[in-house]
Design a protein around this motif. Structure first.
Motif, PDB file in Angstrom:
ATOM      1  N   ILE A  41       0.856  -1.181   0.000  1.00 47.68           N
ATOM      2  CA  ILE A  41       0.000   0.000   0.000  1.00 47.68           C
ATOM      3  C   ILE A  41       0.898   1.238   0.000  1.00 47.68           C
ATOM      4  O   ILE A  41       1.938   1.271   0.662  1.00 47.68           O
ATOM      5  N   SER A  42       0.493   2.249  -0.758  1.00 48.89           N
ATOM      6  CA  SER A  42       1.256   3.491  -0.818  1.00 48.89           C
ATOM      7  C   SER A  42       0.286   4.635  -1.117  1.00 48.89           C
ATOM      8  O   SER A  42      -0.886   4.399  -1.417  1.00 48.89           O
ATOM      9  N   ARG A  43       0.793   5.847  -1.022  1.00 47.83           N
ATOM     10  CA  ARG A  43      -0.069   6.990  -1.300  1.00 47.83           C
ATOM     11  C   ARG A  43       0.740   8.136  -1.886  1.00 47.83           C
ATOM     12  O   ARG A  43       1.943   8.256  -1.613  1.00 47.83           O
ATOM     13  N   ASP A  44       0.054   8.948  -2.669  1.00 47.22           N
ATOM     14  CA  ASP A  44       0.622  10.157  -3.225  1.00 47.22           C
ATOM     15  C   ASP A  44      -0.326  11.291  -2.847  1.00 47.22           C
ATOM     16  O   ASP A  44      -1.360  11.493  -3.499  1.00 47.22           O
ATOM     17  N   ASN A  45      -0.004  11.996  -1.793  1.00 51.24           N
ATOM     18  CA  ASN A  45      -0.922  13.031  -1.297  1.00 51.24           C
ATOM     19  C   ASN A  45      -1.052  14.199  -2.272  1.00 51.24           C
ATOM     20  O   ASN A  45      -2.076  14.878  -2.283  1.00 51.24           O
ATOM     21  N   ALA A  46      -0.052  14.418  -3.085  1.00 54.52           N
ATOM     22  CA  ALA A  46      -0.150  15.492  -4.078  1.00 54.52           C
ATOM     23  C   ALA A  46      -1.222  15.177  -5.120  1.00 54.52           C
ATOM     24  O   ALA A  46      -1.794  16.083  -5.727  1.00 54.52           O
ATOM     25  N   LYS A  47      -1.474  13.885  -5.310  1.00 58.30           N
ATOM     26  CA  LYS A  47      -2.488  13.449  -6.278  1.00 58.30           C
ATOM     27  C   LYS A  47      -3.767  12.962  -5.601  1.00 58.30           C
ATOM     28  O   LYS A  47      -4.672  12.457  -6.278  1.00 58.30           O
ATOM     29  N   ASN A  48      -3.828  13.083  -4.280  1.00 55.28           N
ATOM     30  CA  ASN A  48      -5.007  12.608  -3.535  1.00 55.28           C
ATOM     31  C   ASN A  48      -5.337  11.161  -3.879  1.00 55.28           C
ATOM     32  O   ASN A  48      -6.508  10.789  -4.048  1.00 55.28           O
ATOM     33  N   THR A  49      -4.314  10.331  -3.962  1.00 57.45           N
ATOM     34  CA  THR A  49      -4.514   8.960  -4.415  1.00 57.45           C
ATOM     35  C   THR A  49      -3.765   7.979  -3.515  1.00 57.45           C
ATOM     36  O   THR A  49      -2.635   8.251  -3.109  1.00 57.45           O
TER      37      THR A  49
END
Length: 128
Positions: free
Chosen positions: A70-78
């Motif tokens: 699991i990972s996230r890219d907060n700049a892309k809200n994803t």
């Protein structure tokens, strides 16, 4: 209200890979812990993985540990769920969820009640 939209599901052979994505409608997404759950036919929805607000803490169900990330890219809200070495028993509808807390304890993160918003789900089918 946060809206979550999953994508990336599909049909794959055993041993293959898929990457699921979950796009959130609001920038406040970056403040909250997120989770992935799944529900197979005739079974209850079960916890898969969770990630803290900044990605610094993750936790996985034993059944997917070492195969899913699991990972996230907060700049892309994803938020993402990379699924490798897929097995037929991974076949399910996968749901993205958002809490209203930046971080969830491991015991809390595994409970559906810890999450306030849910996506509509994306089907993953693994053939043998």
């Amino acid at each position: 209200q946060v809206q979550l939209v999953e994508s990336g599901g599909g049909l794959v052979q055993a041993g293959g890979s898929l990457r699921l994505s979950c796009a959130a409608s609001e920038r406040t997404f970056s403040r909250y812990a997120m989770g992935w759950f799944r529900q197979a036919p005739g079974k209850e929805r079960e916890f898969v993985a969770t990630i803290s607000w900044n990605g610094g803490s993750t936790y996985y169900a034993d059944s997917v540990k070492g195969r899913f990330t699991i990972s996230r890219d907060n700049a892309k809200n994803t938020v993402y769920l990379q699924m490798n070495s897929l097995k037929p028993e991974d076949t399910a509808v996968y749901y993205c969820s958002s809490s209203k807390e930046p971080y969830l304890r491991i015991t809390t993160a595994q409970r559906m009640a810890a999450y306030d918003y849910w996506g509509q789900g994306t089907q993953v089918t693994v053939s043998s």
